[in-house]
Design an enzyme around this catalytic site. Sequence first.
Site, PDB file in Angstrom:
ATOM      1  N   CYS A 140       0.855  -1.196   0.000  1.00  0.00           N
ATOM      2  CA  CYS A 140       0.000   0.000   0.000  1.00  0.00           C
ATOM      3  C   CYS A 140       0.888   1.243   0.000  1.00  0.00           C
ATOM      4  O   CYS A 140       1.727   1.414   0.869  1.00  0.00           O
ATOM      5  CB  CYS A 140      -0.917   0.007   1.223  1.00  0.00           C
ATOM      6  SG  CYS A 140      -1.974   1.455   1.240  1.00  0.00           S
ATOM      7  N   ASN A 204       0.806  -3.240  -7.084  1.00  0.00           N
ATOM      8  CA  ASN A 204      -0.065  -2.314  -6.381  1.00  0.00           C
ATOM      9  C   ASN A 204       0.105  -0.947  -7.048  1.00  0.00           C
ATOM     10  O   ASN A 204       0.778  -0.824  -8.070  1.00  0.00           O
ATOM     11  CB  ASN A 204       0.300  -2.262  -4.886  1.00  0.00           C
ATOM     12  CG  ASN A 204      -0.896  -1.864  -4.021  1.00  0.00           C
ATOM     13  OD1 ASN A 204      -1.581  -0.893  -4.319  1.00  0.00           O
ATOM     14  ND2 ASN A 204      -1.143  -2.615  -2.966  1.00  0.00           N
ATOM     15  N   CYS A 346      -4.858   9.100 -47.924  1.00  0.00           N
ATOM     16  CA  CYS A 346      -4.448  10.288 -47.162  1.00  0.00           C
ATOM     17  C   CYS A 346      -5.527  11.368 -47.192  1.00  0.00           C
ATOM     18  O   CYS A 346      -6.146  11.615 -48.216  1.00  0.00           O
ATOM     19  CB  CYS A 346      -3.148  10.835 -47.753  1.00  0.00           C
ATOM     20  SG  CYS A 346      -2.576  12.355 -46.999  1.00  0.00           S
ATOM     21  N   CYS A 352       1.803  14.208 -39.982  1.00  0.00           N
ATOM     22  CA  CYS A 352       3.034  13.435 -40.190  1.00  0.00           C
ATOM     23  C   CYS A 352       4.190  14.396 -40.468  1.00  0.00           C
ATOM     24  O   CYS A 352       5.291  14.238 -39.953  1.00  0.00           O
ATOM     25  CB  CYS A 352       2.849  12.450 -41.340  1.00  0.00           C
ATOM     26  SG  CYS A 352       2.272  13.225 -42.871  1.00  0.00           S
ATOM     27  N   CYS A 356       7.523  14.862 -38.161  1.00  0.00           N
ATOM     28  CA  CYS A 356       8.794  14.485 -38.799  1.00  0.00           C
ATOM     29  C   CYS A 356       9.753  15.675 -38.796  1.00  0.00           C
ATOM     30  O   CYS A 356      10.942  15.535 -38.578  1.00  0.00           O
ATOM     31  CB  CYS A 356       8.552  13.980 -40.218  1.00  0.00           C
ATOM     32  SG  CYS A 356      10.031  13.224 -40.926  1.00  0.00           S
ATOM     33  N   CYS A 383      11.437   5.859 -37.120  1.00  0.00           N
ATOM     34  CA  CYS A 383      10.960   6.011 -35.739  1.00  0.00           C
ATOM     35  C   CYS A 383       9.467   5.742 -35.655  1.00  0.00           C
ATOM     36  O   CYS A 383       8.948   5.430 -34.598  1.00  0.00           O
ATOM     37  CB  CYS A 383      11.269   7.415 -35.222  1.00  0.00           C
ATOM     38  SG  CYS A 383      10.472   8.721 -36.173  1.00  0.00           S
TER      39      CYS A 383
HETATM   40  C1  LIG Z   1      -9.041   3.267  -4.252  1.00  0.00           C
HETATM   41  C2  LIG Z   1      -8.086   2.108  -4.230  1.00  0.00           C
HETATM   42  C3  LIG Z   1      -7.932   1.374  -3.054  1.00  0.00           C
HETATM   43  C4  LIG Z   1      -7.080   0.312  -3.015  1.00  0.00           C
HETATM   44  N1  LIG Z   1      -6.980  -0.400  -1.883  1.00  0.00           N
HETATM   45  C5  LIG Z   1      -6.160  -1.494  -1.853  1.00  0.00           C
HETATM   46  C6  LIG Z   1      -6.086  -2.312  -0.719  1.00  0.00           C
HETATM   47  O1  LIG Z   1      -6.752  -2.085   0.289  1.00  0.00           O
HETATM   48  N2  LIG Z   1      -5.259  -3.373  -0.736  1.00  0.00           N
HETATM   49  C7  LIG Z   1      -4.498  -3.697  -1.821  1.00  0.00           C
HETATM   50  O2  LIG Z   1      -3.777  -4.698  -1.813  1.00  0.00           O
HETATM   51  N3  LIG Z   1      -4.550  -2.935  -2.942  1.00  0.00           N
HETATM   52  C8  LIG Z   1      -5.369  -1.859  -2.972  1.00  0.00           C
HETATM   53  N4  LIG Z   1      -5.453  -1.109  -4.134  1.00  0.00           N
HETATM   54  C9  LIG Z   1      -4.617  -1.471  -5.294  1.00  0.00           C
HETATM   55  C10 LIG Z   1      -5.374  -2.321  -6.326  1.00  0.00           C
HETATM   56  O3  LIG Z   1      -5.765  -3.565  -5.775  1.00  0.00           O
HETATM   57  C11 LIG Z   1      -4.520  -2.600  -7.573  1.00  0.00           C
HETATM   58  O4  LIG Z   1      -3.356  -3.289  -7.195  1.00  0.00           O
HETATM   59  C12 LIG Z   1      -4.101  -1.342  -8.287  1.00  0.00           C
HETATM   60  O5  LIG Z   1      -5.138  -0.406  -8.265  1.00  0.00           O
HETATM   61  C13 LIG Z   1      -3.690  -1.579  -9.746  1.00  0.00           C
HETATM   62  O6  LIG Z   1      -4.690  -2.179 -10.507  1.00  0.00           O
HETATM   63  P1  LIG Z   1      -5.733  -1.367 -11.449  1.00  0.00           P
HETATM   64  O7  LIG Z   1      -4.934  -0.562 -12.410  1.00  0.00           O
HETATM   65  O8  LIG Z   1      -6.585  -2.420 -12.101  1.00  0.00           O
HETATM   66  O9  LIG Z   1      -6.542  -0.509 -10.530  1.00  0.00           O
HETATM   67  C14 LIG Z   1      -6.324  -0.038  -4.167  1.00  0.00           C
HETATM   68  C15 LIG Z   1      -6.491   0.691  -5.344  1.00  0.00           C
HETATM   69  C16 LIG Z   1      -7.366   1.741  -5.394  1.00  0.00           C
HETATM   70  C17 LIG Z   1      -7.530   2.507  -6.672  1.00  0.00           C
HETATM   71  S1  SF4 Z   2      -0.755  12.170 -41.133  1.00  0.00           S
HETATM   72 FE1  SF4 Z   2       0.170  12.490 -43.127  1.00  0.00          FE
HETATM   73  S2  SF4 Z   2      -0.233  10.602 -44.245  1.00  0.00           S
HETATM   74 FE2  SF4 Z   2      -1.628  10.604 -42.495  1.00  0.00          FE
HETATM   75  S3  SF4 Z   2      -3.493  11.549 -43.316  1.00  0.00           S
HETATM   76 FE3  SF4 Z   2      -2.302  13.199 -42.400  1.00  0.00          FE
HETATM   77  S4  SF4 Z   2      -1.119  14.017 -44.145  1.00  0.00           S
HETATM   78 FE4  SF4 Z   2      -1.879  12.011 -44.779  1.00  0.00          FE
END
Ligand SMILES: Cc1cc2nc3c(=O)[nH]c(=O)nc-3n(C[C@H](O)[C@H](O)[C@H](O)COP(=O)(O)O)c2cc1C
Ligand code: SF4
Lengths: 436, 450
Positions: A140, A204, A346, A352, A356, A383
């Site tokens: 936590c 977590n 396009c 783009c 670029c 890239c």
């Molecule tokens: C509001 C809230 C309360 C939480 N309470 C706990 C808790 O009591 N115990 C625990 O192990 N994890 C707790 N978590 C963590 C969640 O179980 C989980 O690990 C984390 O939110 C990531 O998963 P998610 O992206 O699906 O939310 C909590 C998360 C949130 C958002």
């Molecule tokens: S990002 Fe470039 S290739 Fe894609 S729709 Fe726009 S102008 Fe055309």
Amino acid sequence: MANNVDLSVDFCGVKFKNPFLLSSSPVSNSAEMVARCFDAGWSGVVFKTLNSDRLPIVHPSPRMHCVHYGSKKEMAVQNVEMISDRPLKDNLTEFLYLKKNYPDHPIIASIMGFFTDEWAYLAKAAEDNGADILELNFSCPHMCIEGAGHKVGQAFKLLEGFTAAVKDVVSIPVMAKMTPNITDMNEPAMYAKNGGADAISAINTVRGISSVGLDDFVATPNVFGKGAISGTSGPAVRPIGLNFIASMAQNDQLNLPLSGIGGIETWIDALEYILLGASTIQVTTGIMHYGYRIVEDMIEGLSDFLAEREIKSVSDLVGKALPNLHETEAFDLERQGITQYDLDKCIGCGQCYIVCQDAAGQAIEWDAENRRPNLIEDKCLSCMLCKFVCPVPDLISYKEMPQDWKRQETAVMDKNMEKDIKLEPFTKEGPDECVI
Amino acid sequence: MSNLDKFKEMSKGLDLAQAIAEADRCLLCHDAPCSEGCPADTKPAEFIRKLRFKNVTGAIRTIKENNILGGACGVLCPTSQLCEEKCSAMFKSQNRPEGADRPIQIGKIQRFLVEHSWERGFEVFEKPEPRSEKIAVVGSGPGGLSCAAELAKDGYQVTVFEARPEPGGVLRYGVVSYRFDLNFLEHEMADVKALGVKFQYDTPIDSKNGAEKLLKDGFDAVFLAPGLWDAATIKPEGKEIEGLFSSVDYLAALRDGRFEEIAKKIKGKTVAVIGGGSVAMDCIESAVRLDTKDVYLIYRRSYSQMPAEPDERIEAQEAGVHFLLLNQPLDYVTDKKNRLKGLKLVRTRLGEPDESGRRRPVEITGSEWIMDADVVIEAIGNKALQESCEWYPNVKVDGKKLIKVDPETGKTSVGGIFAGGDIVRGPALVVQAVQDGKVAARAIKEYLGK
Ligand SMILES: Cc1cc2nc3c(=O)[nH]c(=O)nc-3n(C[C@H](O)[C@H](O)[C@H](O)COP(=O)(O)O)c2cc1C
Ligand code: SF4
Ligand SMILES: Cc1cc2nc3c(=O)[nH]c(=O)nc-3n(C[C@H](O)[C@H](O)[C@H](O)COP(=O)(O)OP(=O)(O)OC[C@H]3O[C@@H](n4cnc5c(N)ncnc54)[C@H](O)[C@@H]3O)c2cc1C
Ligand code: SF4
Ligand code: SF4
């Protein structure tokens, strides 16, 4: 509804009818809620972390805030919620109710203590009242007492000791839930294993700050004028969760079942965790955003995926992407390529060209009259930024170039100034690794 | 809310979340065809980008600096023919991501931003250093307001002379109030007044040579934007018919003290509107809203030649207006007391295209017929007042009494006198009048600099 593909998984010897579980959080706070989640299709639950009633638990108010991206809501959620504020007796009574009415849905009891006896007490109580598995909450992120929450997750000796203390008093499997607020999760995971852990769950929430109020300069959630660094969850943290699951799954010495958590909303998110080594997955924020119903689409999506590819069981997919995961030094740098444009599709937005120009190889000329990009092939860095911004899917794609193809070097603005640079060539021989 | 209240108020625009969602769809085009499509250079690509990057005040600044009537334009511009016409987000292709086959609603975003500036009290302009030069503006319609604001921003002393009791021109006495209401107009007027522009109402500049005399009365330059306030008619000259209105008179009556009177006059009656443009659409839709028995639109060509916008036409039909196409009005039928009883029509067919490129209506001989009607509104074109050229006898005008100007500067044939808006272009748009005002203001500054 879905076809009849069997999605069941075995996790630490416990059978789940599918790999989709609630993680410990507000979504798993009471039996009334959990019963509805089981009805919706979730196979099991990690119940909201139990406390021993030794210290009163009061949640800050308000206790959450969220991060939007443009008009997209809840890209991430920030919370300062504590562990369960319900009396232990009530939570355990809820276990009994669920075991009686949903005997096929395993209950994982999440617990958190501050010292060995407290951990052992909670573990025993959970086992005695029907828990099928224990999850030790070492993670936590907003516990500020040394020796609690994520501070344990960062103090590996404590983590090992608490795990061992729990293992001593129970016979059900024990899973350690890890904090992502460290560099390498393998280290604490190995300590947990040495303490006797049967499985690891991760992640977590990630320590973070969602926003800062511009009128009062208070970070959110703003608890009556005070903010705090707190826990971030949701889609934004998924890459972090995948990283930790994959790196533990690659660790032959660890070799424990993994439960993947962090930003899962769809069957594809879940499958990616599975392909990188998780055999169950857990969800909170996805449910905080859309409700329990999302599991229907997880079940149907994963079932159809298995059926279409004639894959017999979910376990055949666990870790399937790991053999293809390498250190970057393994890449074959001889093979190079560029982008190619299917300009019939396009629409002429020029995004783009902008990226670029400003973030890549200046490999695009803009044909203003026709509103079209014109690629100078031997300047393209591959890239793929242009592909990311292009609003038309599949217009821009990657193409490998022949071995003898050469990319132009980035031009120097004024070659004449080279004579003025102050630089001696670097001649020293050195080792291949970093040393001080 | 009663029917009448609904008549007097326009419907709500976007809210912040909707505007941001719409801005999110924008592709932030490199070359922004939307900005090129805006006649007043309001720079939509720029204000949408600013909104997208949460620079809300900057977005408001972009609009108001370039278009002092940005709110009115956001509401009234026929955007599908202007900025939104070439919006890249509209280009249809089966490969477009879902929901992107329609242009960004630029006008709606623009309206939102301007309304938002009023709500949060954001002031775009700083008080300028006052200058000594005095400029007279004739007419407080969009053209006059734009020119006045553009000059006042630089500290020039501007006085706007307005013939009517209230400012706004067509915005107040033309456009129906459910499309553009008083509250909105007053907010936008406040932005102009805050710049220090002075207004003199009930002050027509209509004496002989009155406009040119302003130059002798201490004004350094004059901008003429009196608009078009006479109405074309098929009524024989000198004949008074009870129940016959020009669109100018009918629409003005809806917006001044005569509203109740007009509403009573047409309630439960059969109304025929003659014309096929946007003004005709305003007339028929308002008539429908005033609980008439039947409303007919009479147009001498066919549906697809109508100048009104497609969605205006569809809305009118949805509202229950009967479109009587390919019929040309010839005369009115009246009783002994000169009360309207009906109108004489002749059927037409479409012949060869005329100068406008649309097929010409040709009368079908022997097909004359009489249609019963209690009220007829003629919306067949606004024109310059007969006597207008006497206000500026030395300023060159064309056969339709439209003032001739150099389009780059708004200069008329008389030094120091500039003109713009409908009196130059003929029936045009708010956004074009705004542009004319800006262009003339720049030319006036240059003229005074010399
Ligand atoms: C509001 C809230 C309360 C939480 N309470 C706990 C808790 O009591 N115990 C625990 O192990 N994890 C707790 N978590 C963590 C969640 O179980 C989980 O690990 C984390 O939110 C990531 O998963 P998610 O992206 O699906 O939310 C909590 C998360 C949130 C958002
Ligand atoms: S990002 Fe470039 S290739 Fe894609 S729709 Fe726009 S102008 Fe055309
Ligand atoms: C019914 C109707 C609906 C319309 N709807 C739209 C629309 O939806 N969108 C759009 O873009 N355009 C619309 N238009 C067109 C648009 O309103 C005009 O193009 C625009 O108002 C022209 O502005 P202006 O400043 O030239 O003239 P006007 O708006 O006509 O203003 C001229 C002003 O000058 C005053 N004046 C006249 N003579 C004198 C004098 N001698 N001395 C002092 N003051 C004088 C008048 O009282 C008036 O206030 C519509 C027009 C009408 C008639
Ligand atoms: S043309 Fe459309 S998509 Fe492109 S910048 Fe303008 S509003 Fe955005
Ligand atoms: S002023 Fe009118 S035409 Fe110009 S951008 Fe705004 S809505 Fe479009």
